[in-house]
Structures are given as C-alpha cells and as structure tokens.
Design a protein around this motif. Structure first.
Motif, PDB file in Angstrom:
ATOM      1  N   ILE A  52       0.822  -1.273  -0.083  1.00  0.00           N
ATOM      2  CA  ILE A  52       0.014  -0.009   0.327  1.00  0.00           C
ATOM      3  C   ILE A  52       1.036   1.325   0.042  1.00  0.00           C
ATOM      4  O   ILE A  52       0.595   2.370  -0.372  1.00  0.00           O
ATOM      5  CB  ILE A  52      -0.854  -0.091   1.189  1.00  0.00           C
ATOM      6  N   GLY A  53       1.965   1.321   0.774  1.00  0.00           N
ATOM      7  CA  GLY A  53       2.901   2.406   0.898  1.00  0.00           C
ATOM      8  C   GLY A  53       3.438   2.815  -0.177  1.00  0.00           C
ATOM      9  O   GLY A  53       3.588   3.780  -0.609  1.00  0.00           O
ATOM     10  N   ALA A  54       4.080   1.958  -1.190  1.00  0.00           N
ATOM     11  CA  ALA A  54       4.906   1.987  -2.073  1.00  0.00           C
ATOM     12  C   ALA A  54       3.956   2.908  -3.379  1.00  0.00           C
ATOM     13  O   ALA A  54       4.534   3.893  -3.803  1.00  0.00           O
ATOM     14  CB  ALA A  54       5.439   0.802  -2.753  1.00  0.00           C
ATOM     15  N   PRO A  55       2.888   2.384  -3.765  1.00  0.00           N
ATOM     16  CA  PRO A  55       2.064   3.231  -4.742  1.00  0.00           C
ATOM     17  C   PRO A  55       1.852   4.539  -3.975  1.00  0.00           C
ATOM     18  O   PRO A  55       1.739   5.545  -4.460  1.00  0.00           O
ATOM     19  CB  PRO A  55       0.827   2.635  -4.595  1.00  0.00           C
ATOM     20  N   ALA A  56       1.500   4.633  -2.833  1.00  0.00           N
ATOM     21  CA  ALA A  56       1.016   5.932  -2.187  1.00  0.00           C
ATOM     22  C   ALA A  56       2.315   6.732  -2.069  1.00  0.00           C
ATOM     23  O   ALA A  56       2.140   8.277  -2.712  1.00  0.00           O
ATOM     24  CB  ALA A  56       0.421   5.902  -1.051  1.00  0.00           C
ATOM     25  N   ALA A  57       3.491   6.347  -1.829  1.00  0.00           N
ATOM     26  CA  ALA A  57       4.743   7.247  -1.815  1.00  0.00           C
ATOM     27  C   ALA A  57       4.963   7.648  -3.210  1.00  0.00           C
ATOM     28  O   ALA A  57       5.412   9.019  -3.205  1.00  0.00           O
ATOM     29  CB  ALA A  57       5.809   6.474  -1.291  1.00  0.00           C
ATOM     30  N   TYR A  58       4.705   6.872  -4.269  1.00  0.00           N
ATOM     31  CA  TYR A  58       5.013   7.159  -5.638  1.00  0.00           C
ATOM     32  C   TYR A  58       4.143   8.254  -5.946  1.00  0.00           C
ATOM     33  O   TYR A  58       4.440   9.360  -6.848  1.00  0.00           O
ATOM     34  CB  TYR A  58       5.024   6.047  -6.464  1.00  0.00           C
ATOM     35  N   ALA A  59       2.867   8.062  -5.727  1.00  0.00           N
ATOM     36  CA  ALA A  59       1.809   8.947  -6.147  1.00  0.00           C
ATOM     37  C   ALA A  59       2.086  10.547  -5.500  1.00  0.00           C
ATOM     38  O   ALA A  59       2.187  11.490  -6.259  1.00  0.00           O
ATOM     39  CB  ALA A  59       0.481   8.563  -5.773  1.00  0.00           C
ATOM     40  N   LEU A  60       2.602  10.529  -4.367  1.00  0.00           N
ATOM     41  CA  LEU A  60       2.908  11.815  -3.546  1.00  0.00           C
ATOM     42  C   LEU A  60       4.203  12.366  -4.255  1.00  0.00           C
ATOM     43  O   LEU A  60       4.324  13.602  -4.159  1.00  0.00           O
ATOM     44  CB  LEU A  60       3.040  11.651  -2.045  1.00  0.00           C
ATOM     45  N   ALA A  61       5.293  11.725  -4.678  1.00  0.00           N
ATOM     46  CA  ALA A  61       6.356  11.940  -5.091  1.00  0.00           C
ATOM     47  C   ALA A  61       6.453  12.418  -6.658  1.00  0.00           C
ATOM     48  O   ALA A  61       7.075  13.357  -6.992  1.00  0.00           O
ATOM     49  CB  ALA A  61       7.349  10.951  -5.030  1.00  0.00           C
ATOM     50  N   LEU A  63       3.106  12.253  -9.065  1.00  0.00           N
ATOM     51  CA  LEU A  63       1.791  12.394  -9.593  1.00  0.00           C
ATOM     52  C   LEU A  63       1.418  13.920  -9.093  1.00  0.00           C
ATOM     53  O   LEU A  63       0.540  14.449  -9.573  1.00  0.00           O
ATOM     54  CB  LEU A  63       0.989  11.349  -9.338  1.00  0.00           C
ATOM     55  N   ARG A  64       1.717  14.349  -7.769  1.00  0.00           N
ATOM     56  CA  ARG A  64       1.501  15.408  -7.212  1.00  0.00           C
ATOM     57  C   ARG A  64      -0.166  15.582  -7.139  1.00  0.00           C
ATOM     58  O   ARG A  64      -0.597  16.485  -7.869  1.00  0.00           O
ATOM     59  CB  ARG A  64       2.120  16.556  -8.061  1.00  0.00           C
ATOM     60  N   PRO A  65      -0.611  14.823  -6.403  1.00  0.00           N
ATOM     61  CA  PRO A  65      -2.139  15.054  -6.280  1.00  0.00           C
ATOM     62  C   PRO A  65      -2.731  16.158  -5.870  1.00  0.00           C
ATOM     63  O   PRO A  65      -1.870  16.961  -5.006  1.00  0.00           O
ATOM     64  CB  PRO A  65      -2.557  13.587  -5.411  1.00  0.00           C
ATOM     65  N   TRP A  66      -3.866  16.355  -5.751  1.00  0.00           N
ATOM     66  CA  TRP A  66      -4.680  17.642  -5.298  1.00  0.00           C
ATOM     67  C   TRP A  66      -4.430  17.559  -3.813  1.00  0.00           C
ATOM     68  O   TRP A  66      -4.876  16.601  -3.254  1.00  0.00           O
ATOM     69  CB  TRP A  66      -6.089  17.883  -5.984  1.00  0.00           C
ATOM     70  N   GLY A  67      -4.078  18.543  -3.122  1.00  0.00           N
ATOM     71  CA  GLY A  67      -3.858  18.691  -1.540  1.00  0.00           C
ATOM     72  C   GLY A  67      -2.926  17.746  -1.283  1.00  0.00           C
ATOM     73  O   GLY A  67      -2.870  17.410   0.061  1.00  0.00           O
ATOM     74  N   GLU A  68      -1.817  17.777  -2.020  1.00  0.00           N
ATOM     75  CA  GLU A  68      -0.543  17.148  -1.400  1.00  0.00           C
ATOM     76  C   GLU A  68       0.114  17.547  -0.388  1.00  0.00           C
ATOM     77  O   GLU A  68       0.370  16.707   0.647  1.00  0.00           O
ATOM     78  CB  GLU A  68       0.305  17.383  -2.669  1.00  0.00           C
ATOM     79  N   LYS A  69       0.168  18.841   0.133  1.00  0.00           N
ATOM     80  CA  LYS A  69       0.634  19.246   1.194  1.00  0.00           C
ATOM     81  C   LYS A  69      -0.121  18.882   2.451  1.00  0.00           C
ATOM     82  O   LYS A  69       0.447  18.399   3.348  1.00  0.00           O
ATOM     83  CB  LYS A  69       0.881  20.987   1.165  1.00  0.00           C
ATOM     84  N   ALA A  70      -1.499  18.849   2.463  1.00  0.00           N
ATOM     85  CA  ALA A  70      -2.318  18.486   3.423  1.00  0.00           C
ATOM     86  C   ALA A  70      -2.244  16.972   3.714  1.00  0.00           C
ATOM     87  O   ALA A  70      -2.042  16.709   4.784  1.00  0.00           O
ATOM     88  CB  ALA A  70      -3.868  18.783   2.988  1.00  0.00           C
ATOM     89  N   ILE A  71      -1.970  16.369   2.498  1.00  0.00           N
ATOM     90  CA  ILE A  71      -1.827  14.825   2.775  1.00  0.00           C
ATOM     91  C   ILE A  71      -0.409  14.566   3.560  1.00  0.00           C
ATOM     92  O   ILE A  71      -0.538  13.769   4.495  1.00  0.00           O
ATOM     93  CB  ILE A  71      -2.154  14.419   1.382  1.00  0.00           C
ATOM     94  N   LEU A  72       0.592  15.238   2.981  1.00  0.00           N
ATOM     95  CA  LEU A  72       1.703  15.011   3.867  1.00  0.00           C
ATOM     96  C   LEU A  72       1.791  15.414   5.261  1.00  0.00           C
ATOM     97  O   LEU A  72       2.398  14.585   5.993  1.00  0.00           O
ATOM     98  CB  LEU A  72       2.841  15.960   2.844  1.00  0.00           C
TER      99      LEU A  72
END
Length: 243
Positions: A52-61, A63-72
């Motif tokens: 679960i963590g690897a795809p989520a980490a790659y998306a944050l690194a 794909l830059r999803p909406w609300g990235e800073k809030a998610i981090l």
C-alpha cells in the motif's frame, strides 16, 4: 545455570553452560507456535504496508495529487502520534468487529501504524530518481503501474528492504496489542509468551527460560539484518547521499 544467574554477588562470566533451558522452552510450551504467530503477523503486516505504501509514496512524489501538502502533513502527524494512545479506540473497534483472537486483530493495527512511516521514507527515495528515466519509459509505452512495478521498485529495492525491516521489527517486538487482542494460548506471539513464562512455583522466577526465550526471539531479527546487510547499507547510503 539458574545458580549462576541468581548468585550473590553477581556472576558476570558463568562457568557452567547448559541447553536445558532451550529444551524446556520448547517442551513445556508450544514455542514453535509462538514463533509462527510472530512471523506470520510480522511478514503479513510488512508486506501489506509495502504494497500500500509504495504506490502511495510514488503518487505523492511524482503525480502530485490535489491537496498534496495537506496529505503529507496528515501523514507526518500520524507518524509522530504515539501508537499506545490508539489502544482504547482499537480495543473498541476490535470488540465491535469481533476480531479478538484473530490474526487480523494484529495485522490491521500494525499495518496502519507502520504505513505513514513507510510512505514518508519511500517518498523521499522516489523523489530522487531521475525524472528522465520515467519520461523515457512513458515514451516506450509504459503506463503508471508498469512504470512503478518494472522500473521504479527494482531501482529502489534497498529502500524497500530497509523500510520493510523497520516495519518487521516493530511488528515482531510489539507487546501491548498482542497481549490484549490475543488471549488464546495457541495465538500468542513471542513477546507475550516470554513475558508469561512461569516457574515451578509462584515464588520462582524462571531466569533461565526467560533468557532462552529472549535469545530465541532476538535471533531471527539478527539473522534477518545479517542476510539483508548489503541492501540495508545501500539503502542508508543512498538516502544519506540523496538527502
């Protein structure tokens, strides 16, 4: 020997050695079962955390999803939050879902607690990968999943191993949740079983079996670290250089 362990003054270098405590450990109680329980829960929670963590980490690194800073920020806050403060809430959830004396009662909390750290560590490694390599793969027709599975993850294998060992050690050594959620003898993990070792009488402290249980519980972690030593060093070195 128990005589050396309980001797006064303290004997720091015993002269008598015996394997009877190890034999007693596996004959008086089903210690092989405890080892299996700890291994199954730890391996499963580690695998799920990485899956679960690897795809989520790659998306944050990348794909830059909406609300990235809030998610981090949320992930960081959860990482810093003491897991023991979740105990009462988890107990209510376990009771409501009737997961007591079930491996899921440990796998789910261990995964949830380890997941934020997994995401943060892997994200820092994914950010340092050459962007041109991913662009070239997309030109060759790779989609996001193929890019992650066939190119990114093999390149970050040392980071995956390092993160996986950290999550495995946490799950292997965890005590409070395992003590509370697993009350059946055949489902106990090594920390709980070692803490509940008893002597021949209520006045006897079984120093020998406790020491043997400590060695048996620690040895798999030592072997794991030694086996993946090269990968761990690569991951730590890469993280230090890139950081």
């Amino acid at each position: 020997m128990n005589e050396d362990i309980a001797a006064v003054p303290t004997v720091y270098f015993p002269t008598r050695f015996t394997f009877n405590h190890y034999i007693e450990l596996f004959t008086r109680r089903p210690f092989w079962r405890y080892i299996f329980n700890s291994a199954f829960v730890s391996i499963t929670s580690t695998a799920v955390s990485l899956a679960i963590g690897a795809p989520a980490a790659y998306a944050l690194a990348r794909l830059r999803p909406w609300g990235e800073k809030a998610i981090l920020a949320s992930v960081l806050i959860v990482t810093l939050f003491p897991g023991i403060l979740l105990f009462l809430g988890l107990l209510e959830i376990i009771q409501a879902l009737k997961l007591g004396n079930n491996y899921l009662a440990l796998i789910i909390p261990y995964t949830a607690i380890n997941l934020p750290l997994t995401i943060l560590v892997l994200r820092s490694f994914f950010q340092q990968l050459p962007k041109d390599l991913e662009d070239s793969a997309r030109v060759d027709g790779y989609n996001t999943f193929q890019l992650l599975w066939q190119i990114v993850l093999p390149m970050t294998l040392p980071a995956l191993v390092t993160t996986g060992i950290l999550t495995f050690i946490f799950a292997w050594n965890e005590f409070i949740f395992a003590l509370t959620f697993m009350t059946r003898e055949e489902l106990k993990t090594i920390p709980v079983a070692a803490a509940q070792l008893g002597g021949a009488t209520i006045y006897e402290i079984p120093y020998g079996p406790i020491a043997a249980a400590t060695v048996v519980g620690t040895l798999p972690l030592i072997l794991l670290v030694l086996f993946f030593q090269r990968r761990i060093v690569q991951g730590l070195t890469a993280g230090a250089v890139k950081g």
